[in-house]
Design an enzyme around this catalytic site. Structure first.
Site, PDB file in Angstrom:
ATOM      1  CG  HIS A 206      -2.051  -0.822   1.051  1.00 57.29           C
ATOM      2  ND1 HIS A 206      -2.618  -1.702   1.674  1.00 57.29           N
ATOM      3  CD2 HIS A 206      -3.024  -0.658  -0.183  1.00 57.29           C
ATOM      4  CE1 HIS A 206      -3.783  -2.454   1.214  1.00 57.29           C
ATOM      5  NE2 HIS A 206      -4.155  -1.629   0.037  1.00 57.29           N
ATOM      6  CG  HIS A 306      -5.731  -2.327  -8.756  1.00 58.00           C
ATOM      7  ND1 HIS A 306      -6.649  -1.214  -8.979  1.00 58.00           N
ATOM      8  CD2 HIS A 306      -5.558  -2.408  -7.375  1.00 58.00           C
ATOM      9  CE1 HIS A 306      -7.007  -0.876  -7.510  1.00 58.00           C
ATOM     10  NE2 HIS A 306      -6.317  -1.719  -6.699  1.00 58.00           N
TER      11      HIS A 306
END
Length: 396
Positions: A206, A306
């Site tokens: 992240h 993604h």
């Protein structure tokens, strides 16, 4: 360079775009937003414009840009539409603009496929494979403990997935304390032991760590044979990604935060990652993701799209992924959503044994059920991934 075409010229039997509307579906994960384009020949096309926290702004922008650039347009003029919205509106990317442009591009491809009677993948390079492999994300809702992660990983593999992604790092930002680093690695070890050596594990960073922490983690993660370490560094430090790659034995992945090939430019120029992760619903739709994938191929990189959005984005991305020679795997959250999501998105492709088969319906193949949307309005939730307990995904 033209920013418009003669809109009085004869058009295809798809007609011209005559109306732009948006719909939003509330779920526990996030609000899913969509643009639906209508033509004067009675065709409709749908694209996803989900923004995790700024859904209303995305919906407002697509309506405004539709009035400026879409009404009267031939949906087959995809490059011209893309250029008008990006260049002619001085959009220049960014998250809301990138999402809007992506959704519109999906919607015009949906119309084209329906007008021609073919699935969208026939318009975006055809198929290099008979099915698309997927991996599960979001499966680790619950307590942040090795035992909880191990239990849920076994359950997810039991549903047919052979690849999992997870973030074991809690609230870590910049650096990890010794205690937090130990717990994070214990979670990775527990998941690897729970699922065995034949399941691919991808570890999510992240974009949260400073270089000293990321550098140590690539060594610490080596024993667990992970498929990639995703976004270990903030993208403000993109010049250090290549340095980290030299220290890592596992591939480094990233790129979900970029919204077009221009934003990807520095990633390619610096050889920042081994695997790029463009999102069809953020990176400019079919028109742009094909160009990004081609640039990745030129740089010897793999593509793992993604997708943290709805099953619509999953199905739509399958069309794009089928034609990518260097595809690795596609992300999905689909198996963790409420049952009514499938009712709202009629025609979403199912996942079976960790794969999605060839689409057969014209266009993207999904129609929105307005009545289900009306029953589940937006929730406007928010969860802070730097607050303790974010893994529970409690957005109340």
């Amino acid at each position: 360079m033209m920013l418009t075409v003669d809109r009085s010229r004869p058009t295809t039997h798809a007609g011209r775009i005559s109306r732009v509307e948006t719909l939003t579906l509330g779920t526990a994960w996030r609000d899913f937003s969509f643009v639906r384009l209508h033509t004067d020949e009675g065709l409709t096309g749908v694209g996803e414009i989900t923004h995790p926290y700024r859904g209303k702004q995305a919906c407002d922008l697509v309506v405004a840009m539709g009035e400026r650039h879409l009404l009267g347009a031939d949906p087959f003029d995809v490059e011209e539409i893309w250029l008008r919205m990006y260049q002619g509106d001085f959009l220049r990317g960014g998250d809301i603009g990138g999402i809007v442009l992506s959704g519109v591009d999906q919607a015009v491809h949906d119309i084209m496929g329906k007008a021609l009677g073919v699935p969208v993948y026939r318009l975006t390079g055809g198929a290099c494979r008979d099915s698309v492999p997927v991996y599960a994300n979001g499966w680790y809702t619950g307590e942040r403990s090795p035992e909880s992660f191990a239990k849920r990983s076994r359950e997810t593999v039991g549903r047919g997935f052979s690849a999992l992604k997870f973030d074991p790092f809690g609230t870590g930002l910049g650096a990890l304390s010794r205690e937090e680093r130990t717990l994070s690695l214990d979670i990775v070890a527990a998941v690897r032991e729970a699922v065995g050596p034949d399941v691919d594990l991808f570890v999510e960073g992240h974009a949260r760590f400073a270089m000293p922490t990321a550098s140590r983690l690539v060594r610490d993660l080596e024993p667990y044979d992970i498929g990639w370490f995703e976004e270990p560094l903030p993208w403000t430090h993109i010049e250090r990604y290549a340095e980290l790659r030299q220290r890592a034995t596992m591939p480094i992945a990233g790129g979900e935060h970029f919204h077009n090939r221009y934003e990807y430019r520095h990633l390619f120029a610096s050889s920042a990652v081994d695997i790029i992760q463009p999102d069809l619903c953020m990176a400019g739709g079919y028109t742009e993701i094909r160009k990004i994938a081609a640039l990745a191929e030129m740089h010897g990189m793999l593509v793992a799209p993604h997708n943290s959005n709805s099953p619509f984005c999953t199905t739509a991305t399958v069309h794009a992924a089928l034609g990518m020679p260097q595809l690795l795997v596609l992300e999905t959250f689909d198996s963790l959503l409420e049952d009514y999501v499938a009712d709202a998105l009629r025609g979403a492709l199912p996942i079976s044994s960790g794969r999605i088969q060839l689409p057969t319906k014209p266009g993207i193949g999904i129609e929105l059920d307005d009545s289900v949307f009306a029953e589940h309005p937006p929730r406007s939730g928010f969860w802070n991934m730097f607050a303790p307990g974010w893994e529970k995904r409690d957005r109340s």
